[in-house]
Write a protein that holds these residues in place. Structure first.
Motif, PDB file in Angstrom:
ATOM      1  N   GLY A 423       0.818  -1.210   0.000  1.00 42.39           N
ATOM      2  CA  GLY A 423       0.000   0.000   0.000  1.00 42.39           C
ATOM      3  C   GLY A 423       0.852   1.260   0.000  1.00 42.39           C
ATOM      4  N   LEU A 427       1.002   4.080  -2.986  1.00 43.75           N
ATOM      5  CA  LEU A 427       0.784   5.509  -2.746  1.00 43.75           C
ATOM      6  C   LEU A 427       1.867   6.326  -3.453  1.00 43.75           C
ATOM      7  CD1 LEU A 427      -0.092   7.259   0.595  1.00 43.75           C
ATOM      8  CD2 LEU A 427       1.855   8.042  -0.730  1.00 43.75           C
ATOM      9  N   ASP A 430       1.570   5.970  -7.388  1.00 44.33           N
ATOM     10  CA  ASP A 430       0.436   6.709  -7.941  1.00 44.33           C
ATOM     11  C   ASP A 430       0.700   8.216  -7.928  1.00 44.33           C
ATOM     12  OD1 ASP A 430      -0.813   4.299  -8.283  1.00 44.33           O
ATOM     13  OD2 ASP A 430      -2.325   4.585  -6.708  1.00 44.33           O
ATOM     14  N   HIS A 524      -3.234  14.972   2.242  1.00 42.65           N
ATOM     15  CA  HIS A 524      -4.130  13.819   2.284  1.00 42.65           C
ATOM     16  C   HIS A 524      -4.927  13.696   0.989  1.00 42.65           C
ATOM     17  CE1 HIS A 524      -4.108  11.942   6.364  1.00 42.65           C
ATOM     18  NE2 HIS A 524      -3.401  13.033   6.634  1.00 42.65           N
ATOM     19  N   GLU A 525      -5.373  14.818   0.481  1.00 46.66           N
ATOM     20  CA  GLU A 525      -6.150  14.777  -0.761  1.00 46.66           C
ATOM     21  C   GLU A 525      -5.265  14.378  -1.943  1.00 46.66           C
ATOM     22  OE1 GLU A 525      -8.637  17.859  -3.627  1.00 46.66           O
ATOM     23  OE2 GLU A 525      -8.636  18.201  -1.445  1.00 46.66           O
ATOM     24  N   ASP A 528      -4.165  10.584  -1.248  1.00 43.74           N
ATOM     25  CA  ASP A 528      -5.191   9.639  -0.793  1.00 43.74           C
ATOM     26  C   ASP A 528      -4.586   8.688   0.243  1.00 43.74           C
ATOM     27  OD1 ASP A 528      -7.536   8.243  -0.462  1.00 43.74           O
ATOM     28  OD2 ASP A 528      -7.335   7.067  -2.310  1.00 43.74           O
ATOM     29  N   LYS A 530      -5.531   7.825   3.254  1.00 44.20           N
ATOM     30  CA  LYS A 530      -6.453   6.861   3.865  1.00 44.20           C
ATOM     31  C   LYS A 530      -6.795   5.730   2.896  1.00 44.20           C
ATOM     32  CE  LYS A 530     -10.728   6.393   6.501  1.00 44.20           C
ATOM     33  NZ  LYS A 530     -11.879   7.089   7.122  1.00 44.20           N
ATOM     34  N   GLY A 531      -6.994   6.067   1.629  1.00 50.34           N
ATOM     35  CA  GLY A 531      -7.337   5.041   0.657  1.00 50.34           C
ATOM     36  C   GLY A 531      -6.237   4.016   0.456  1.00 50.34           C
ATOM     37  N   HIS A 532      -4.986   4.462   0.531  1.00 51.13           N
ATOM     38  CA  HIS A 532      -3.857   3.557   0.303  1.00 51.13           C
ATOM     39  C   HIS A 532      -3.441   2.803   1.562  1.00 51.13           C
ATOM     40  CE1 HIS A 532      -3.157   6.012  -3.412  1.00 51.13           C
ATOM     41  NE2 HIS A 532      -2.780   4.836  -3.874  1.00 51.13           N
ATOM     42  N   THR A 533      -3.671   3.399   2.730  1.00 47.31           N
ATOM     43  CA  THR A 533      -3.136   2.810   3.966  1.00 47.31           C
ATOM     44  C   THR A 533      -4.206   2.427   4.979  1.00 47.31           C
ATOM     45  OG1 THR A 533      -2.936   4.911   5.162  1.00 47.31           O
ATOM     46  CG2 THR A 533      -1.120   4.303   3.693  1.00 47.31           C
ATOM     47  N   GLY A 534      -5.407   2.944   4.814  1.00 43.44           N
ATOM     48  CA  GLY A 534      -6.441   2.724   5.824  1.00 43.44           C
ATOM     49  C   GLY A 534      -6.289   3.626   7.025  1.00 43.44           C
ATOM     50  N   ASP A 536      -6.241   7.370   8.821  1.00 48.21           N
ATOM     51  CA  ASP A 536      -6.605   8.777   8.676  1.00 48.21           C
ATOM     52  C   ASP A 536      -5.843   9.665   9.654  1.00 48.21           C
ATOM     53  OD1 ASP A 536      -7.827   8.054  11.008  1.00 48.21           O
ATOM     54  OD2 ASP A 536      -9.874   8.375  10.315  1.00 48.21           O
TER      55      ASP A 536
END
Length: 542
Positions: A423, A427, A430, A524-525, A528, A530-534, A536
């Motif tokens: 993950g 990140l 990407d 964060h935006e 992403d 949270k999307g890559h790592t879970g 927040d």
């Protein structure tokens, strides 16, 4: 006397930014330590009859590996080994011993700021003859050799007495056990005005130095209490322990919170500092104010001429890329060179050797100078004390005067530790793919002016180091940086660095995280997280 042992390669002995680091049980595998040390020796030339320095931070398994390393040095043809008593040598002290005694190189046994104990971390790194970490061409050769190694050589001899200062024999090789503190303390006395610091302390100035039950305990006691006259009790947690007392020996606001709370209290001392597992990092706190490592580098550079060892001025300043740009403004005012390198002290070595830089620093609590080729925690503490003694101002006053002169770089690092490696890599991949399209766009109301994957072109040896961290710069001098850490031993650590430049003195007393909040949201935006790592929230904020 010597024997050759048949072995098989391990596939995981690639050194990181600070050597090979693994959990203790991995190092305890049969032939694991021996394979790596033999791979080091096989990657070197011209050391027959020369001197090797061996020492470490005293963590669990340190004493055993000192014996293995010395016996292998004897079998491989070194003429002499210098070992710190008890296997103890702080990393900067080891660098000094290599340089002072003109050793061929050294093996430093440490995992720096990482936890210690039977199931925790251990590390081995090789330092070259200038006292600094091996450059990439050597670490790459070590890794290549570790993948093909078939045998190692070791002396078939009993252990030497690691606790007896003096000369011994290990086969034909001389083993000299030295006091780990003496050479280092003598070096510090050549750099700093000890008389001025003694007078400061005698005048009632109070300080606290926390060694975190790590290697700088003996150094702090000798220098601060015995040589500089600080009262007994100034140095705390000064007995090195194999597990650092069960604590995490990382001098930041999370793991040294007790010290921070003390300095923020009404009856706290005037100055507080801490160092890490192997003594190369530092934490600086004044009464009522924490000085970030990035600011500390800038403030030390701006005032270094007040110490005898730097009275002729600085040749230049070097900082790691994630470190804030605060020091850049000092270099500009002093009209000296400013160099931005990848993370890892080894990148400063060429600049120091070439006389292009005098003081160097990393945001991860590391500062140092050309006196050795490692960052040096206690050196930073002593330079601060020298500056305070000469200027006769508080840490807070020095900080506010500095910001009024140069502007303030609000700065923080958010660590996401133990993240799934795939993950974390996705990140970065990407985000890297999006870099060309980012300049000119806006996120969270912030306009992006530049975005790249930092590559370093060494001005001395012309080598190139790529993929050293993703930088996204915004209008007004703010930026965010993403980087994967190379100092952990399990999972991946994503480091997010956030920086805002504020030139207006009226806005120099904001709370740091509040000052950076919109940049954090932007990061964060963009990535992403949270999307890559879970995740927040970060594991640690420093």
């Amino acid at each position: 006397m010597f024997k050759t042992v048949v072995t098989k390669p391990f596939d995981d002995q690639k050194p990181g930014t600070s050597g090979l680091r693994k959990k203790v049980p991995e190092f305890q595998q049969e032939n694991y330590v021996e394979n790596f040390i033999q791979s080091v020796f096989d990657s070197l030339e011209g050391f027959k009859g020369k001197t090797l320095v061996i020492g470490g931070d005293g963590r669990y398994y340190n004493r055993e590996v000192v014996q293995i390393a010395a016996k292998m040095a004897a079998a491989n043809g070194f003429g002499r080994v210098l070992v710190g008593k008890g296997g103890i040598l702080s990393t900067p002290a080891a660098s000094n011993v290599i340089r002072k005694h003109k050793a061929f190189g050294g093996l430093i046994l440490s995992a720096s700021h990482n936890p210690g104990g039977p199931t925790e971390d251990f590390g081995i790194k090789y330092n070259i003859g200038n006292g600094g970490p091996a450059p990439e061409k050597i670490t790459e050769a070590i890794f290549a050799r570790s993948k093909t190694i078939t045998q190692y050589m070791i002396a078939d001899a009993p252990d030497f007495d690691i606790d007896a200062i003096g000369s011994q024999k290990l086969g034909a090789m001389d083993v000299e056990v030295i006091d780990p503190v003496t050479d280092y303390a003598e070096l510090m006395e050549t750099l700093f005005d000890f008389d001025a610091i003694r007078a400061l302390i005698k005048s009632g100035f109070t300080l606290r130095f926390d060694s975190m039950h790590a290697v700088t305990g003996p150094y702090g006691k000798e220098i601060l209490e015995r040589r500089l006259g600080a009262p007994e009790g100034t140095c705390i947690n000064f007995v090195p322990l194999e597990d650092f007392g069960g604590h995490h020996p990382d001098p930041n606001l999370v793991y040294a919170k007790d010290l921070y709370d003390l300095l923020m209290s009404s009856d706290g001392p005037d100055f507080g500092a801490a160092s890490d597992g192997d003594g190369d990092r530092n934490l600086i706190i004044g009464k009522g104010i924490f000085i970030t490592p990035s600011d500390s580098l800038a403030m030390l550079a701006a005032n270094a001429h007040l110490a005898p060892g730097y009275k002729s001025g600085l040749a230049g300043i070097a900082r790691s890329m994630p470190t804030s740009g605060a020091a850049d403004r000092v270099a500009e005012k002093l009209n000296i060179g400013m160099y931005e390198t990848p993370t890892g002290w080894k990148f400063f070595g060429n600049l120091l050797d070439a006389g292009m830089a005098t003081i160097c620093g990393e945001e991860s609590s590391g500062t140092g100078s050309n006196h050795v080729r490692e960052k040096d925690g206690l050196w930073a503490v002593l330079l601060w004390l020298n500056i305070l003694a000469v200027r006769k101002l508080s840490v807070m006053q020095i900080a506010h005067e500095h910001w009024a002169t140069y502007g303030r770089n609000y700065y923080s690092r958010h660590d996401y530790e133990g993240v799934d490696t795939s993950g974390a890599n996705k990140l970065m991949d990407d985000l890297r793919a999006r870099l060309p399209a980012l300049p000119g766009t806006s996120v969270q109301g912030l306009k992006i002016t530049h975005a790249d994957d930092f590559a370093y072109h060494d001005p001395v040896d012309k080598s190139v180091s790529e993929h050293q961290g993703i930088r996204i710069l915004f209008e007004g001098g703010s930026r965010v940086v993403f980087r994967l850490s190379g100092t952990g031993t399990s999972g991946a650590t994503i480091r997010l660095y956030i920086e805002r430049y504020e030139p207006d003195p009226k806005r120099h007393d904001l709370e740091t995280q509040a000052a950076l909040a919109d940049l954090v949201r932007a990061a964060h935006e963009l990535a992403d997280i949270k999307g890559h790592t879970g995740r927040d929230k970060p594991s640690v904020i420093t």
